[in-house]
Design a protein around this motif. Sequence first.
Motif, mmCIF file in Angstrom:
data_model
loop_
_atom_site.group_PDB
_atom_site.id
_atom_site.type_symbol
_atom_site.label_atom_id
_atom_site.label_comp_id
_atom_site.label_asym_id
_atom_site.label_seq_id
_atom_site.Cartn_x
_atom_site.Cartn_y
_atom_site.Cartn_z
ATOM 1 N N TYR A 74 31.571 -48.721 10.034
ATOM 2 C CA TYR A 74 30.970 -50.044 10.130
ATOM 3 C C TYR A 74 29.690 -50.047 9.306
ATOM 4 N N ASP A 75 29.814 -50.525 8.076
ATOM 5 C CA ASP A 75 28.707 -50.419 7.134
ATOM 6 C C ASP A 75 27.466 -51.174 7.601
ATOM 7 N N GLY A 76 27.636 -52.224 8.398
ATOM 8 C CA GLY A 76 26.500 -53.028 8.834
ATOM 9 C C GLY A 76 25.738 -52.424 9.987
ATOM 10 N N LEU A 77 26.179 -51.277 10.486
ATOM 11 C CA LEU A 77 25.491 -50.615 11.589
ATOM 12 C C LEU A 77 24.620 -49.474 11.067
ATOM 13 N N ARG A 78 23.545 -49.216 11.786
ATOM 14 C CA ARG A 78 22.765 -48.023 11.513
ATOM 15 C C ARG A 78 23.471 -46.822 12.139
ATOM 16 N N ALA A 79 23.151 -45.625 11.665
ATOM 17 C CA ALA A 79 23.844 -44.423 12.141
ATOM 18 C C ALA A 79 23.750 -44.289 13.657
ATOM 19 N N GLY A 80 22.565 -44.536 14.212
ATOM 20 C CA GLY A 80 22.401 -44.455 15.659
ATOM 21 C C GLY A 80 23.216 -45.513 16.385
ATOM 22 N N GLU A 81 23.237 -46.733 15.849
ATOM 23 C CA GLU A 81 24.018 -47.816 16.460
ATOM 24 C C GLU A 81 25.509 -47.504 16.433
ATOM 25 N N TYR A 82 25.921 -46.874 15.373
ATOM 26 C CA TYR A 82 27.333 -46.494 15.219
ATOM 27 C C TYR A 82 27.768 -45.603 16.371
ATOM 28 N N LEU A 83 26.951 -44.605 16.709
ATOM 29 C CA LEU A 83 27.305 -43.702 17.797
ATOM 30 C C LEU A 83 27.212 -44.398 19.148
ATOM 31 N N LEU A 84 26.236 -45.275 19.323
ATOM 32 C CA LEU A 84 26.125 -46.020 20.584
ATOM 33 C C LEU A 84 27.341 -46.923 20.788
ATOM 34 N N PHE A 85 27.839 -47.510 19.701
ATOM 35 C CA PHE A 85 29.022 -48.371 19.782
ATOM 36 C C PHE A 85 30.210 -47.578 20.318
ATOM 37 N N TYR A 86 30.433 -46.372 19.746
ATOM 38 C CA TYR A 86 31.575 -45.569 20.183
ATOM 39 C C TYR A 86 31.350 -44.990 21.575
ATOM 40 N N ALA A 87 30.109 -44.702 21.921
ATOM 41 C CA ALA A 87 29.837 -44.242 23.286
ATOM 42 C C ALA A 87 30.234 -45.323 24.289
ATOM 43 N N ALA A 88 29.952 -46.578 23.958
ATOM 44 C CA ALA A 88 30.283 -47.686 24.858
ATOM 45 C C ALA A 88 31.787 -47.815 25.060
ATOM 46 N N THR A 89 32.576 -47.484 24.035
ATOM 47 C CA THR A 89 34.032 -47.577 24.193
ATOM 48 C C THR A 89 34.545 -46.559 25.203
ATOM 49 N N TYR A 90 33.765 -45.520 25.477
ATOM 50 C CA TYR A 90 34.123 -44.530 26.494
ATOM 51 C C TYR A 90 33.365 -44.761 27.799
ATOM 52 N N GLY A 91 32.720 -45.919 27.916
ATOM 53 C CA GLY A 91 32.002 -46.246 29.136
ATOM 54 C C GLY A 91 30.671 -45.545 29.284
ATOM 55 N N ILE A 92 30.139 -45.029 28.177
ATOM 56 C CA ILE A 92 28.860 -44.318 28.211
ATOM 57 C C ILE A 92 27.775 -45.253 27.690
ATOM 58 N N ARG A 93 26.785 -45.566 28.539
ATOM 59 C CA ARG A 93 25.746 -46.526 28.152
ATOM 60 C C ARG A 93 24.383 -46.048 28.653
ATOM 61 N N GLY A 94 23.387 -46.816 28.292
ATOM 62 C CA GLY A 94 22.047 -46.566 28.802
ATOM 63 C C GLY A 94 21.425 -45.282 28.292
ATOM 64 N N GLU A 95 20.622 -44.644 29.172
ATOM 65 C CA GLU A 95 19.890 -43.456 28.774
ATOM 66 C C GLU A 95 20.821 -42.304 28.387
ATOM 67 N N ARG A 96 21.957 -42.213 29.085
ATOM 68 C CA ARG A 96 22.905 -41.143 28.754
ATOM 69 C C ARG A 96 23.418 -41.296 27.330
ATOM 70 N N ALA A 97 23.752 -42.540 26.960
ATOM 71 C CA ALA A 97 24.246 -42.786 25.602
ATOM 72 C C ALA A 97 23.166 -42.492 24.563
ATOM 73 N N ALA A 98 21.931 -42.875 24.865
ATOM 74 C CA ALA A 98 20.835 -42.644 23.917
ATOM 75 C C ALA A 98 20.600 -41.148 23.717
ATOM 76 N N LYS A 99 20.660 -40.380 24.810
ATOM 77 C CA LYS A 99 20.480 -38.934 24.680
ATOM 78 C C LYS A 99 21.620 -38.304 23.886
ATOM 79 N N LEU A 100 22.856 -38.743 24.158
ATOM 80 C CA LEU A 100 24.005 -38.245 23.401
ATOM 81 C C LEU A 100 23.846 -38.554 21.918
ATOM 82 N N ARG A 101 23.439 -39.771 21.617
ATOM 83 C CA ARG A 101 23.234 -40.164 20.218
ATOM 84 C C ARG A 101 22.270 -39.217 19.527
ATOM 85 N N ASP A 102 21.122 -38.985 20.154
ATOM 86 C CA ASP A 102 20.102 -38.139 19.530
ATOM 87 C C ASP A 102 20.569 -36.691 19.422
ATOM 88 N N ASP A 103 21.197 -36.185 20.474
ATOM 89 C CA ASP A 103 21.663 -34.795 20.455
ATOM 90 C C ASP A 103 22.732 -34.581 19.386
#
Length: 308
Positions: free
Chosen positions: A86-115
């Motif tokens: 998804y070219d219109g997304l930033r790299a961090g947003e890209y991972l948050l988007f896919y985390a949401a498809t697995y039901g992962i949101r909030g602080e857990r998703a943000a930590k996963l993104r950074d890690d």
Amino acid sequence: MIRTAGLVKNYGRVTALRGIDLEVPAGAVYGFIGRNGAGKTTTLRILAGLLVPDGGVAEICGRDVVENPRAVRAAVGYMPDFFGVYDGLRAGEYLLFYAATYGIRGERAAKLRDDLLELVELGDKREDFVDTLSRGMQQRLCLARSLIHDPPVLLLDEPASGPDPMARVKMREILKELCRLGKTMLISSHILSELADLCTHIGIVTGGRLVRQGPLNEILAGAAERNIIMRCNEQLPEAVKLVAGWPGAEIVNATKEQIEFRLAGGPADMAGLLRALITLGVPVTHFAQTEQSLEETFIQLAGEGNGA
């Protein structure tokens, strides 16, 4: 962790898979080797639940990919060769988007993104748009995406294709780290030298058939032809004549003090020839098999498969 039995897939009149029997043990890094069109990508897509086989069985963690696709997809991280981003997304947003498809949101998703961005060495690219990243960076981002739900099994289709040498080195080091973390990986690649450095097991596929599989060291040691270097204090015409006439032997090069030759067969054949040389009185000072490369083994075994 990964098993197929008699796996068959047809595309109209073309048969892509002709009874693939694949065995990947837990914790293995399994290199899936074959020419273009051999059936590698089709096998990975079936295991990922994206294609339905026309025959046979495919299982991930003991679960059938057709009968239990939801459980299989939860256990698998799939990285295709050609992937949409998804070219219109930033790299961090890209991972948050896919985390949401697995039901992962909030602080857990943000930590996963950074890690995960740190794991794939993109920590400083979190706010960069995906389409501004190099191909190698995009591939590492896709690898991070495949890890977002912490799957035990990774299916990686040509993960190092395309990028420059430095990008391939980075990808290889990341895959080694995933191996240390206990991931089971099935990697399709044509960069054979890098697989030899990374893999614990390999499978060689040609024409939709798996012609050989097993631990890497056993595959290399079990190749039908062995390259042997023999040195002696003084080269004797009788030695050259004996080697040249030995069943399954072919001299590659002969100098004053050394003979390099190929020998078909196993350790018993090597021992028999060495015994004959000593009996002849040849002053042998060195007699050893040279290490056969993965490329040489692949060419040899793929040729055998085509001739079958």
